[in-house]
Design a protein around this motif. Structure first.
Motif, PDB file in Angstrom:
ATOM      1  N   GLU A 175      32.158  43.896  34.188  1.00 43.07           N
ATOM      2  CA  GLU A 175      31.993  44.969  35.166  1.00 43.07           C
ATOM      3  C   GLU A 175      32.777  44.667  36.439  1.00 43.07           C
ATOM      4  O   GLU A 175      33.400  45.570  37.032  1.00 43.07           O
ATOM      5  N   HIS A 176      32.756  43.426  36.878  1.00 43.09           N
ATOM      6  CA  HIS A 176      33.520  43.011  38.059  1.00 43.09           C
ATOM      7  C   HIS A 176      35.008  43.309  37.859  1.00 43.09           C
ATOM      8  O   HIS A 176      35.670  43.856  38.760  1.00 43.09           O
ATOM      9  N   LEU A 177      35.547  42.985  36.686  1.00 42.90           N
ATOM     10  CA  LEU A 177      36.956  43.235  36.395  1.00 42.90           C
ATOM     11  C   LEU A 177      37.251  44.734  36.348  1.00 42.90           C
ATOM     12  O   LEU A 177      38.285  45.196  36.858  1.00 42.90           O
ATOM     13  N   THR A 339      40.570  36.390  40.411  1.00 42.57           N
ATOM     14  CA  THR A 339      40.482  37.824  40.116  1.00 42.57           C
ATOM     15  C   THR A 339      40.801  38.621  41.366  1.00 42.57           C
ATOM     16  O   THR A 339      40.438  38.230  42.483  1.00 42.57           O
ATOM     17  N   ALA A 340      41.477  39.757  41.168  1.00 43.65           N
ATOM     18  CA  ALA A 340      41.870  40.626  42.282  1.00 43.65           C
ATOM     19  C   ALA A 340      42.072  42.038  41.727  1.00 43.65           C
ATOM     20  O   ALA A 340      42.153  42.228  40.504  1.00 43.65           O
ATOM     21  N   PRO A 341      42.170  43.032  42.612  1.00 42.55           N
ATOM     22  CA  PRO A 341      42.435  44.399  42.130  1.00 42.55           C
ATOM     23  C   PRO A 341      43.690  44.448  41.264  1.00 42.55           C
ATOM     24  O   PRO A 341      44.651  43.697  41.486  1.00 42.55           O
ATOM     25  N   ARG A 342      43.657  45.333  40.277  1.00 42.29           N
ATOM     26  CA  ARG A 342      44.782  45.462  39.340  1.00 42.29           C
ATOM     27  C   ARG A 342      46.069  45.734  40.088  1.00 42.29           C
ATOM     28  O   ARG A 342      46.132  46.606  40.953  1.00 42.29           O
ATOM     29  N   HIS A 343      47.094  44.959  39.741  1.00 41.89           N
ATOM     30  CA  HIS A 343      48.388  45.072  40.414  1.00 41.89           C
ATOM     31  C   HIS A 343      49.180  46.215  39.799  1.00 41.89           C
ATOM     32  O   HIS A 343      49.341  46.301  38.584  1.00 41.89           O
ATOM     33  N   THR A 344      49.688  47.121  40.630  1.00 41.32           N
ATOM     34  CA  THR A 344      50.562  48.191  40.168  1.00 41.32           C
ATOM     35  C   THR A 344      51.996  47.752  40.398  1.00 41.32           C
ATOM     36  O   THR A 344      52.405  47.520  41.537  1.00 41.32           O
TER      37      THR A 344
END
Length: 359
Positions: A175-177, A339-344
């Motif tokens: 869920e965190h991911l 972990t970090a926000p998905r990279h665009t």
């Protein structure tokens, strides 16, 4: 200086050797004031009962065995520390017994171990603790034991255990991911003979389903709870045409292997690939970046298991009712730098952030 003896304790407390023995064995027939007086002298002298000698002098055994089969050295060490802490607190000895959980003669081996070494009982770690045939065989042989198992709730199957809710912790990691924006999340299994592997996978699958993300079987890789399998599994996932933006390893060793594979592939963790593990072992803290994981208090779980076993043994010896309720533990999400926000990817970069070759 010589070590204090039970005779020294008896003389200083002004009681008989038998009374000191009863206090050491936590027998209920000792008056509270006498018990307190004897315990003061035990503490003052630093007296440590010898479990082997106690067993030889008594019809009761004062040592337990820890039985395990696990490739994760950090897990095993924490198990040992936890069980040993309970043994020391209760004047019990500890015998460590690594074994082959797939052996067809395992039940006979453990029965003989308990009899030959005069063990009062066994602490069974996974995966032995999760083998119904072995549990039934030990019960029929009247070998006392406590199990450490992976389960969402108390199994209430008539056999004592300490259970760990791996499913909910794995759900929280996934869920965190997802909440960081990741849709393609790889999952690397641990050993399938461990129920924890299935429970952790179930948490991953349930989180994807609840968030409306289709399950992609190409993102799921079998393996074992090892660094090497984490490295190999990550290389397989990173070779996909549509590779994941995040990978969840079933334990920290696996996740550390994923991190090594990412570094060898030139990926920036966490901006090009987020990685999560499970257990909060030294691998998670010593990696760079440190790993997001689920903190599993293995040492505390093992200590509670051994304390429950020893307590039941003492209650049985005193004719008291045994504990009927099993104790549960829930690992907690620990968010760190992996972990970090998905990279665009910006223009000119392909999936995963690698620059496309010039044409």
């Amino acid at each position: 200086m010589r070590s204090a003896t039970i005779k020294d304790v008896a003389e200083r407390a002004g009681v008989s050797l038998k009374t000191v023995s009863r206090v050491i064995n936590n027998e209920p027939s000792v008056h509270p004031r006498t018990r307190a007086k004897v315990q003061r002298e035990i503490d003052a002298l630093g007296y440590q009962p010898d479990p082997s000698a106690r067993s030889l002098r008594s019809t009761r055994a004062y040592a337990i065995g820890l039985v395990y089969d696990n490739p994760n050295a950090h897990y095993v060490i924490n198990l040992q520390h936890g069980v040993l802490a309970a043994c020391r607190a209760n004047g019990f000895g500890l015998q460590i017994h690594p074994c082959d959980s797939s052996s067809p003669k395992l039940a006979d081996e453990l029965r003989e171990l308990a009899q030959r070494s005069r063990l009062a009982g066994l602490v069974l770690a996974p995966p032995m603790s999760e083998q119904p045939a072995l549990i039934d065989a030990l019960s029929q042989a009247q070998v006392p034991f406590i199990r450490i198992i992976s389960a969402r709730k108390d199994p209430q199957d008539g056999h004592p255990c300490v259970y760990v809710d791996d499913r909910d912790a794995a759900y929280a990691i996934t869920e965190h991911l997802i909440q960081l924006g990741h849709q393609r999340i790889g999952f690397l299994w641990g050993g399938r003979e461990h129920r924890s592997s299935l429970e952790r996978y179930q948490g991953y699958e349930d989180a994807l389903k609840d968030y409306g993300i289709a399950l992609d079987r190409k993102l799921i890789v079998p393996g074992d709870y090892t660094f090497d399998d984490g490295f190999r599994g990550a290389r397989k996932l990173l070779a996909l045409k549509e590779r994941p933006s995040a990978i969840f390893g079933s334990n920290d060793e696996i996740a550390a292997g994923v991190l090594a594979a990412a570094h060898s592939d030139g990926l920036n963790v966490p901006y090009e690939l987020s990685i999560a593990g499970f257990e909060d072992s030294p691998f998670s803290k010593q990696s760079w970046p440190a790993l997001t994981t689920a903190r599993q208090a293995t040492e505390e779980i093992a200590r509670h298991a051994a304390q429950r076993l020893i307590g039941d043994l003492q209650r049985a010896a005193n004719g008291e009712p045994l504990v009927s309720r099993n104790e549960g533990f829930s690992p907690e999400l620990v968010v760190r730098g992996s972990t970090a926000p998905r990279h665009t990817a910006p223009s000119g970069r392909g999936a995963g952030g690698r620059r496309k070759p010039a044409t």
